[in-house]
Design a protein around this motif. Structure first.
Motif, mmCIF file in Angstrom:
data_model
loop_
_atom_site.group_PDB
_atom_site.id
_atom_site.type_symbol
_atom_site.label_atom_id
_atom_site.label_comp_id
_atom_site.label_asym_id
_atom_site.label_seq_id
_atom_site.Cartn_x
_atom_site.Cartn_y
_atom_site.Cartn_z
ATOM 1 N N ILE A 178 0.534 -1.200 0.065
ATOM 2 C CA ILE A 178 0.105 0.125 -0.004
ATOM 3 C C ILE A 178 0.962 1.014 0.003
ATOM 4 O O ILE A 178 1.753 1.486 0.781
ATOM 5 C CB ILE A 178 -0.721 0.040 1.111
ATOM 6 C CG1 ILE A 178 -2.007 -0.832 0.846
ATOM 7 C CG2 ILE A 178 -1.494 1.350 1.455
ATOM 8 C CD1 ILE A 178 -3.136 -0.758 2.047
ATOM 9 N N ASP A 198 -0.642 4.414 -0.543
ATOM 10 C CA ASP A 198 -1.617 5.775 -0.488
ATOM 11 C C ASP A 198 -1.929 5.955 0.908
ATOM 12 O O ASP A 198 -2.797 4.900 1.282
ATOM 13 C CB ASP A 198 -2.797 5.756 -1.570
ATOM 14 C CG ASP A 198 -3.462 6.910 -1.789
ATOM 15 O OD1 ASP A 198 -3.330 8.089 -0.787
ATOM 16 O OD2 ASP A 198 -4.387 6.994 -2.417
ATOM 17 N N GLU A 220 -5.676 4.963 1.964
ATOM 18 C CA GLU A 220 -6.261 3.523 2.004
ATOM 19 C C GLU A 220 -6.537 3.237 3.435
ATOM 20 O O GLU A 220 -7.578 2.506 3.856
ATOM 21 C CB GLU A 220 -5.275 2.523 1.508
ATOM 22 C CG GLU A 220 -5.062 2.612 0.068
ATOM 23 C CD GLU A 220 -5.739 1.650 -0.643
ATOM 24 O OE1 GLU A 220 -6.745 1.003 -0.206
ATOM 25 O OE2 GLU A 220 -5.892 1.620 -2.040
ATOM 26 N N GLY A 238 -11.781 4.607 4.615
ATOM 27 C CA GLY A 238 -10.746 4.027 4.676
ATOM 28 C C GLY A 238 -10.736 2.532 4.924
ATOM 29 O O GLY A 238 -12.037 1.968 5.128
ATOM 30 N N ARG A 239 -9.853 1.763 4.619
ATOM 31 C CA ARG A 239 -10.213 0.185 4.625
ATOM 32 C C ARG A 239 -10.489 -0.305 6.129
ATOM 33 O O ARG A 239 -10.966 -1.081 6.255
ATOM 34 C CB ARG A 239 -8.860 -0.612 4.295
ATOM 35 C CG ARG A 239 -8.513 -0.228 2.819
ATOM 36 C CD ARG A 239 -8.904 -1.116 1.807
ATOM 37 N NE ARG A 239 -7.968 -2.334 1.990
ATOM 38 C CZ ARG A 239 -6.966 -2.964 1.330
ATOM 39 N NH1 ARG A 239 -6.378 -2.053 0.524
ATOM 40 N NH2 ARG A 239 -6.456 -4.174 1.570
#
Length: 426
Positions: free
Chosen positions: A134, A136, A139, A153-154
Motif C-alpha cells: 500500500i 496511498d 487507503e 478507509g479500509r
C-alpha cells in the motif's frame, strides 16, 4: 426512511448531529442533482458504521485455551498472552483496551491463521487486511468527500463489513508498506495502532471521530528492520520462530495429513504416513522454517494416491520412505553432514539460517607464497575480520604452537567456506 433508521441507531452525539444535518440538506437537494447521490451515500454509510454494535467476549479461559491448542501446536508465548488478556478483561470489565500485537516470523509458521484462532477463542469477528505494497495514505484514512467516488478507509470499511466495533483486526505484512508522493501509510497507522489515540480516530470521509479502542489489532511481519521505528514502538512484538523437525512431524501428523487426506478425497481409505516417511519429506524435500512446502509435498503424495485409487483400485495403506521416494523423485535438499573422521584443514562450524540451523565445513590450506591471506565463499566483513583475527592470534602464539615465524611470510593461507554462492556473515 433515513430518519427512522437514525432513531433506531445508537451513535455518539457528534455523529448523530452530523447525520441529521446531512438529512436536512438532502431534503433541499433535487433528486436529479449529482450532489443528491453523494449525500445519500454518505448518510447510508454513516448509518451502517457499527458505532456501538459489539459481540460479547467469551470469558471462559478453559474453552479459549482448548480452541487455541486445537488449532496450533506449541506457540505457548502467544497463547499465554491471549489468556492473560482474557483474565484481565474478566476481572476489570469492559474498559480494557485491546492489546496491539505484532507477530514476527518467517513465512509459513502460522501467523495469519493464529489471528483467526484468537478471534475464535475470544468469540469475536475476524477482519483481515493485507497492507503489503500500500502506498496511498487514503487507503487507511479514507478520501475527503470533495472527491468523486470518495470512500472511507479500509479500516472503517472492514468494521462496517463485519458489523461490530470490537473484532480481531489483522493487518498483514506490515513490514512491506510502501510510501510515495501520495503520503506515508505507516505514519497514518501510528494513530490507528496507538491505544491512547485510537479512541478518536478520524477518517477523512466520516469527518467525525470513531472509537477504535475496542478493536484488537494484530499485525504480522517477516522482519522488523523495515517497520517504521515509531510504529514498532507502539506494538508488542512476539517472535514466532521456525519449527524444529520434531515439531514439524507433530504438526504434519496432527494437522497437515488429516487436512490433505480430506481435501484430496481419500479420507475414507485410511491412508497412514509412517514417522520415517514424514521425516524424510522434511529433511530431503523441503528446506523452510514454516510448514507450507511440507503441506505442498504431502498434497502431492495424496494426489498420486488418489490417482492410483481411480486408475488401478490399488493403493498403499502405509506411506513408507520407499513410497515417498517413488512419488516425489530425487531428493531436492541434501542434508549437511559432519565429516566421518577428523581431517587436517577442515573445521566444523554452526550456521543460523531463516530455515533453521545448519553445519558449515570450513576448509583451509597453506602453500608457498608471499604471506597473503585468501578468503573465499562470499564472506561478509565480520567473517573476514574474524579470519584475520585468528591469523594474528596464531602468529602471536607461534612459539607456543611450535610454528616457525618465517612460515607466515613465506606462505599463503587460503580459507574457504562452502557453499561458494551463499552469502555468509557472523
Amino acid at each position: 426512511e433515513l430518519e427512522k433508521k437514525l432513531q433506531k441507531k445508537k451513535m455518539p452525539k457528534e455523529a448523530r448531529d452530523k447525520v441529521l444535518k446531512e438529512i436536512e440538506r438532502l431534503e433541499n437537494i433535487p433528486s436529479m442533482s449529482p450532489e443528491y447521490s453523494y449525500v445519500r451515500t454518505y448518510v447510508e454509510l454513516m448509518l451502517d458504521v457499527p458505532w456501538s454494535e459489539k459481540t460479547k467476549d467469551v470469558m471462559d479461559l478453559k474453552k479459549a485455551k482448548k480452541i487455541l491448542d486445537g488449532d496450533h501446536y506449541d506457540l505457548e508465548k502467544v497463547k499465554t498472552h491471549i489468556l492473560d488478556y482474557l483474565a484481565v478483561r474478566k476481572l476489570k470489565g469492559k474498559s480494557t483496551k485491546g492489546p496491539i500485537l505484532c507477530f514476527v516470523g518467517p513465512p509459513g509458521v502460522g501467523k495469519t491463521s493464529l489471528g483467526q484462532s484468537i478471534a475464535k477463542s475470544l468469540g469475536r469477528k475476524f477482519v483481515r487486511m493485507s497492507i503489503g505494497g500500500i502506498r496511498d495514505e487514503a487507503e487507511i484514512r479514507g478520501h475527503r468527500r470533495t472527491y468523486v467516488g470518495a470512500l472511507p478507509g479500509r479500516i472503517i470499511q472492514g468494521l462496517t463489513q463485519v458489523g461490530t466495533n470490537n473484532p480481531v483486526f489483522m493487518l498483514d505484512e506490515v513490514d512491506k508498506v510502501g510510501m510515495d508522493y501520495r503520503g506515508d501509510p505507516s505514519s497514518a497507522l501510528l494513530e490507528v495502532l496507538d491505544p491512547d489515540q485510537n479512541n478518536s480516530f478520524r477518517d477523512h470521509y466520516l469527518e467525525v471521530p470513531f472509537d477504535l479502542s475496542n478493536t484488537m489489532f494484530i499485525t504480522t511481519a517477516n522482519i522488523l528492520d523495515t517497520i517504521h521505528p515509531a510504529l514498532r514502538d507502539r506494538m508488542e512484538t512476539i517472535e514466532i520462530p521456525g519449527y524444529s523437525s520434531e515439531e514439524k512431524i507433530h504438526i504434519a501428523e496432527k494437522f497437515l495429513i488429516p487436512k490433505q487426506l480430506k481435501e484430496q478425497g481419500i479420507e475414507k481409505y485410511n491412508v497412514k504416513f509412517t514417522c520415517e516417511a514424514i521425516s524424510l519429506i522434511i529433511e530431503e524435500y523441503t528446506r523452510e522454517a514454516g510448514v507450507r512446502n511440507l503441506e505442498r509435498e504431502i498434497a502431492n503424495i495424496c494426489k498420486k494416491i488418489a490417482r492410483e485409487i481411480v486408475e488401478r483400485k490399488k493403493y498403499p495403506r502405509n506411506v513408507t520412505t520407499e513410497k515417498v521416494r517413488n512419488y516425489l523423485g530425487v531428493s531436492k535438499v541434501l542434508p549437511s553432514e559432519i565429516e566421518d573422521k577428523n581431517r587436517v584443514g577442515v573445521a566444523t562450524g554452526l550456521a543460523y539460517t531463516p530455515a533453521g540451523g545448519d553445519i558449515l565445513l570450513i576448509e583451509s590450506t597453506y602453500y608457498r607464497g608471499s604471506g597473503e591471506l585468501i578468503l573465499t565463499g562470499k564472506l561478509g566483513d565480520v567473517m573476514q575480520e574474524s579470519a584475520k583475527a585468528a591469523i594474528s592470534y596464531i602468529h602471536s602464539r607461534a612459539k607456543a604452537f611450535g610454528i616457525e615465524d618465517k612460515l607466515f611470510s613465506k606462505s599463503d593461507i587460503h580459507v574457504h567456506v562452502p557453499a561458494g554462492a551463499v552469502p555468509k556473515d557472523g
